[in-house]
Design a protein around this motif. Structure first.
Motif, mmCIF file in Angstrom:
data_model
loop_
_atom_site.group_PDB
_atom_site.id
_atom_site.type_symbol
_atom_site.label_atom_id
_atom_site.label_comp_id
_atom_site.label_asym_id
_atom_site.label_seq_id
_atom_site.Cartn_x
_atom_site.Cartn_y
_atom_site.Cartn_z
ATOM 1 N N LEU A 159 4.130 -7.727 4.383
ATOM 2 C CA LEU A 159 3.726 -8.975 4.643
ATOM 3 C C LEU A 159 3.829 -9.637 3.093
ATOM 4 C CD1 LEU A 159 0.343 -8.598 6.382
ATOM 5 C CD2 LEU A 159 2.014 -9.671 7.472
ATOM 6 N N ALA A 164 1.074 -1.177 0.037
ATOM 7 C CA ALA A 164 -0.222 -0.174 -0.130
ATOM 8 C C ALA A 164 1.018 1.222 -0.003
ATOM 9 C CB ALA A 164 -1.265 0.107 1.025
ATOM 10 N N ARG A 179 -2.750 -23.117 5.077
ATOM 11 C CA ARG A 179 -2.142 -22.884 3.693
ATOM 12 C C ARG A 179 -1.007 -23.770 3.595
ATOM 13 N NH1 ARG A 179 -3.326 -17.463 0.087
ATOM 14 N NH2 ARG A 179 -1.653 -17.081 1.579
ATOM 15 N N LYS A 196 -3.695 -1.728 5.695
ATOM 16 C CA LYS A 196 -4.114 -1.582 7.462
ATOM 17 C C LYS A 196 -4.638 -1.152 8.444
ATOM 18 C CE LYS A 196 -1.214 -5.437 9.118
ATOM 19 N NZ LYS A 196 -0.331 -5.472 8.363
ATOM 20 N N ASP A 204 9.968 3.120 7.032
ATOM 21 C CA ASP A 204 9.595 2.242 7.380
ATOM 22 C C ASP A 204 10.582 1.553 8.984
ATOM 23 O OD1 ASP A 204 7.568 -0.345 6.481
ATOM 24 O OD2 ASP A 204 8.955 -1.266 7.908
ATOM 25 N N PRO A 205 10.355 0.698 10.373
ATOM 26 C CA PRO A 205 10.795 0.290 10.601
ATOM 27 C C PRO A 205 11.886 -0.854 10.351
ATOM 28 C CG PRO A 205 8.909 0.359 11.820
ATOM 29 C CD PRO A 205 8.924 0.723 10.047
ATOM 30 N N GLN A 206 11.155 -1.434 9.890
ATOM 31 C CA GLN A 206 11.536 -2.956 9.382
ATOM 32 C C GLN A 206 13.179 -2.637 8.063
ATOM 33 O OE1 GLN A 206 10.436 -6.452 9.465
ATOM 34 N NE2 GLN A 206 9.048 -5.178 11.056
ATOM 35 N N PHE A 265 -8.396 -6.165 2.915
ATOM 36 C CA PHE A 265 -7.640 -7.273 3.489
ATOM 37 C C PHE A 265 -6.676 -7.689 2.444
ATOM 38 C CE2 PHE A 265 -6.788 -11.601 3.702
ATOM 39 C CZ PHE A 265 -5.321 -11.524 5.330
ATOM 40 N N MET A 278 -4.898 -8.321 -1.396
ATOM 41 C CA MET A 278 -4.064 -6.977 -1.707
ATOM 42 C C MET A 278 -3.891 -6.811 -2.953
ATOM 43 S SD MET A 278 0.259 -7.913 -3.093
ATOM 44 C CE MET A 278 -0.472 -8.941 -4.078
HETATM 45 C C1 LIG Z 1 -0.260 -15.045 6.796
HETATM 46 C C2 LIG Z 1 -1.462 -13.895 5.580
HETATM 47 C C3 LIG Z 1 -1.736 -14.076 4.398
HETATM 48 C C4 LIG Z 1 -2.017 -13.529 3.712
HETATM 49 N N1 LIG Z 1 -2.392 -13.781 2.380
HETATM 50 C C5 LIG Z 1 -3.037 -13.630 1.365
HETATM 51 C C6 LIG Z 1 -3.658 -14.190 -0.044
HETATM 52 O O1 LIG Z 1 -3.240 -14.895 -0.588
HETATM 53 N N2 LIG Z 1 -3.546 -12.520 -1.313
HETATM 54 C C7 LIG Z 1 -4.081 -11.735 -0.977
HETATM 55 O O2 LIG Z 1 -4.757 -10.929 -1.668
HETATM 56 N N3 LIG Z 1 -3.684 -11.259 0.526
HETATM 57 C C8 LIG Z 1 -3.123 -11.930 1.627
HETATM 58 N N4 LIG Z 1 -2.875 -11.474 2.655
HETATM 59 C C9 LIG Z 1 -3.257 -10.421 3.008
HETATM 60 C C10 LIG Z 1 -1.286 -9.159 2.050
HETATM 61 O O3 LIG Z 1 -0.566 -9.216 2.842
HETATM 62 C C11 LIG Z 1 -1.864 -7.590 2.326
HETATM 63 O O4 LIG Z 1 -3.516 -7.347 1.897
HETATM 64 C C12 LIG Z 1 -0.911 -7.016 2.048
HETATM 65 O O5 LIG Z 1 0.299 -7.410 2.289
HETATM 66 C C13 LIG Z 1 -1.391 -5.256 2.536
HETATM 67 O O6 LIG Z 1 -0.029 -4.361 2.841
HETATM 68 P P1 LIG Z 1 -0.229 -3.305 3.352
HETATM 69 O O7 LIG Z 1 0.949 -2.955 3.041
HETATM 70 O O8 LIG Z 1 -1.454 -2.471 4.070
HETATM 71 O O9 LIG Z 1 0.370 -3.895 4.910
HETATM 72 P P2 LIG Z 1 1.918 -4.257 5.103
HETATM 73 O O10 LIG Z 1 2.141 -5.521 3.970
HETATM 74 O O11 LIG Z 1 1.665 -4.562 6.504
HETATM 75 O O12 LIG Z 1 2.664 -3.538 5.458
HETATM 76 C C14 LIG Z 1 3.050 -2.765 6.604
HETATM 77 C C15 LIG Z 1 4.336 -1.542 6.657
HETATM 78 O O13 LIG Z 1 3.611 -0.916 7.814
HETATM 79 C C16 LIG Z 1 5.360 -1.214 8.620
HETATM 80 N N5 LIG Z 1 4.997 -0.676 10.231
HETATM 81 C C17 LIG Z 1 4.516 -0.586 11.217
HETATM 82 N N6 LIG Z 1 3.909 0.517 11.751
HETATM 83 C C18 LIG Z 1 4.729 0.549 11.387
HETATM 84 C C19 LIG Z 1 5.891 2.369 11.953
HETATM 85 N N7 LIG Z 1 4.999 2.631 13.535
HETATM 86 N N8 LIG Z 1 6.130 3.249 10.975
HETATM 87 C C20 LIG Z 1 6.342 2.442 9.996
HETATM 88 N N9 LIG Z 1 6.341 1.835 9.671
HETATM 89 C C21 LIG Z 1 5.419 0.967 10.251
HETATM 90 C C22 LIG Z 1 5.385 -2.575 8.502
HETATM 91 O O14 LIG Z 1 6.598 -2.721 8.826
HETATM 92 C C23 LIG Z 1 5.069 -2.944 7.088
HETATM 93 O O15 LIG Z 1 6.349 -3.371 6.302
HETATM 94 C C24 LIG Z 1 -2.471 -11.996 3.789
HETATM 95 C C25 LIG Z 1 -1.988 -11.821 4.841
HETATM 96 C C26 LIG Z 1 -1.676 -12.557 6.070
HETATM 97 C C27 LIG Z 1 -1.564 -12.109 7.297
#
Ligand SMILES: Cc1cc2nc3c(=O)[nH]c(=O)nc-3n(C[C@H](O)[C@H](O)[C@H](O)COP(=O)(O)OP(=O)(O)OC[C@H]3O[C@@H](n4cnc5c(N)ncnc54)[C@H](O)[C@@H]3O)c2cc1C
Length: 446
Positions: free
Chosen positions: A42, A15, A329, A424, A34-36, A430, A432
């Protein structure tokens, strides 16, 4: 030292990366924090050594169907990537493996339960209530009491570790459990012509009802390459990135986020895109009125296995809904890529838990489970195990979780005038592609 950006993006998951690319494309000076130490959130690839790659679960890319967005997301997908017009997936339930569909198969039940359940499903047609207070009620209305109690309830309670009556309606969608496989393929096709049954019954094979969108997976290595491609694209456009850097404080003036303190340095900004959990934002800005905890989530354990033999199935991945098994899975990389890596066959298995720690012998236990599901032959040998746990990574959609999440979102939205929330942080999406489409459609630059 201080610096200034038009846009600061918090979080380097998909995102945040997409939001940041859209921002630089608009000509805004942009920083991702990002702290990572690695981007992707994910969606990453874990490499115990340079010859081996395991993803965080199944993460195939799929076209969104929006040309401009796909031109960004898939810009560097070339001949080194496999292309699939459907995903060869299946499931395991009631002791039976179904390699044709990921959707719960009612034929796995005893004849008596199957006939009773099929009768109830048809009998309910035209009488289904449209309003439900919880997931149990919704599933009982959709599928009838027998299929609910014998198929859906055990599967959902295994995965969420929570009674279905505590979950909100549609919680089952996180596991794709919104249809059932029943009757035979021909009857299903004709029953699906009825508008009410169309989204209750599933086709019997994943080759039917294809989405028309292509999916992609690299021929070698893991899905983390896609994140590298997106980050390169972002950097080529002039975007800046601070990985392994923590936001320590947030300065707010007249309802506007003026700046972040990141490892002792002040970073001023005009606009903020927040894609990380909301809890740290509310905590750092003193907006939490109660001493609340972050919303309760499940831990996802990833058990990466190396084995000496190829799987006995051609599925790319399958889900295990049977409560007698720990695993959920399983991704079979040899099938996705058409070949082993370094002459070894790789598997990633996801198991959900709540605060538990895995012992080293857990890998052998999981391989035994996969043998019992006939995924691997009994003679398959374990060559290596790598385990990772992502604490608090999978939401449990209980009423209290959603209430707290919505309250936090409301507080954050009202508190700051120059911030937008995605992924998030925006809460209700949820998957991607849903998250990516939401960023593309809603993002707004001042
Ligand atoms: C176990 C699992 C399986 C999944 N399988 C699927 C699938 O098969 N198909 C699908 O479409 N989706 C799947 N998803 C969902 C998918 O992973 C998410 O839709 C997608 O990764 C969301 O991306 P995001 O950027 O919103 O969040 P994230 O990928 O969680 O990224 C959030 C980022 O914010 C950073 N962060 C956290 N705290 C802070 C802070 N205080 N300051 C700065 N940065 C911070 C984190 O380090 C991270 O890098 C799955 C999720 C999980 C948990």
């Amino acid at each position: 030292m201080s610096s200034q950006y038009d846009v600061v993006v918090i979080g380097a998951g998909v995102a945040g990366i997409l939001a940041a690319i859209l921002s630089v494309k608009k000509g805004k000076s942009t920083l991702i924090v990002d702290p990572q130490t690695e981007a992707g959130g994910l969606l990453k690839t874990y490499s115990p050594n340079e010859k081996l790659h395991f993803d965080y679960g199944t993460h195939l890319l799929m076209e969104t169907g929006i040309e401009e967005l796909d031109n960004i997301l898939l810009r560097d997908i070339n001949a080194d990537w496999e292309r699939f017009d459907y995903l060869n997936s299946g499931h395991f339930v009631n002791g039976q493996l179904d390699t044709d569909t990921p959707v719960l198969n009612s034929h796995s039940l005893s004849q008596e339960l199957y006939f009773q359940g099929s009768y109830e499903l048809i009998e309910k047609t035209g009488h289904r209530a449209q309003q439900y207070t919880n997931c149990a009620q919704q599933l009982e209305q959709r599928f009838g009491s027998t299929f609910f109690k014998t198929l859906f309830q055990p599967a959902i309670e295994k995965l969420f570790h929570t009674p279905t009556s505590n979950l909100i309606p549609n919680a089952q969608l996180l596991f794709g459990l919104n249809r059932v496989k029943a009757f035979d393929p021909v009857s299903t096709r004709s029953l699906k012509e009825h508008p009410e049954l169309s989204d209750i019954l599933a086709f019997h094979s994943h080759t039917e009802g294809k989405s028309g969108r292509l999916s992609f997976y690299p021929k070698k290595g893991g899905i983390g390459q896609w994140i590298e491609q997106l980050i390169n694209q972002y950097k080529q456009l002039g975007g800046k990135l601070k990985l392994g850097h923590k936001v320590e404080a947030i300065e707010v003036l007249s309802g506007k986020i003026e700046s972040f303190i990141i490892e002792g340095q002040r970073v001023a900004c005009k606009q903020v895109i927040w894609t990380a959990p909301l809890f740290p934002l509310l905590q750092m800005t003193g907006k939490l009125t109660t001493s609340g905890n972050p919303p309760e989530m499940l831990d996802s354990h990833l058990i990466h296995l190396l084995v000496d033999q190829a799987p006995q199935t051609s599925m790319f991945y399958f889900s295990n809904f049977d409560p007698k098994y720990d695993h959920f899975r399983t991704t079979l990389y040899t099938n996705l890529q058409g070949q082993p890596e370094d002459n070894k066959h790789r598997v990633t298995v996801e198991v959900f838990g709540k605060g538990n720690k895995l012992e080293p012998e857990y890998g052998a236990h999981i391989l035994n489970e996969l043998k019992r599901c006939t995924i691997f032959s009994q003679s398959t040998q374990l060559l290596g195990v790598f385990m990772q746990t992502q604490r608090n990574s999978f939401p449990i959609y209980t009423h209290s979780f959603v209430k707290q999440r919505d309250e936090h979102f409301q507080i954050a939205k009202e508190a700051f005038s120059n911030i937008q929330f995605f992924g998030k942080a925006s809460g209700n999406l949820f998957f991607m592609n849903d998250v990516l489409l939401d960023v593309y459609q809603r993002i707004d630059f001042a």
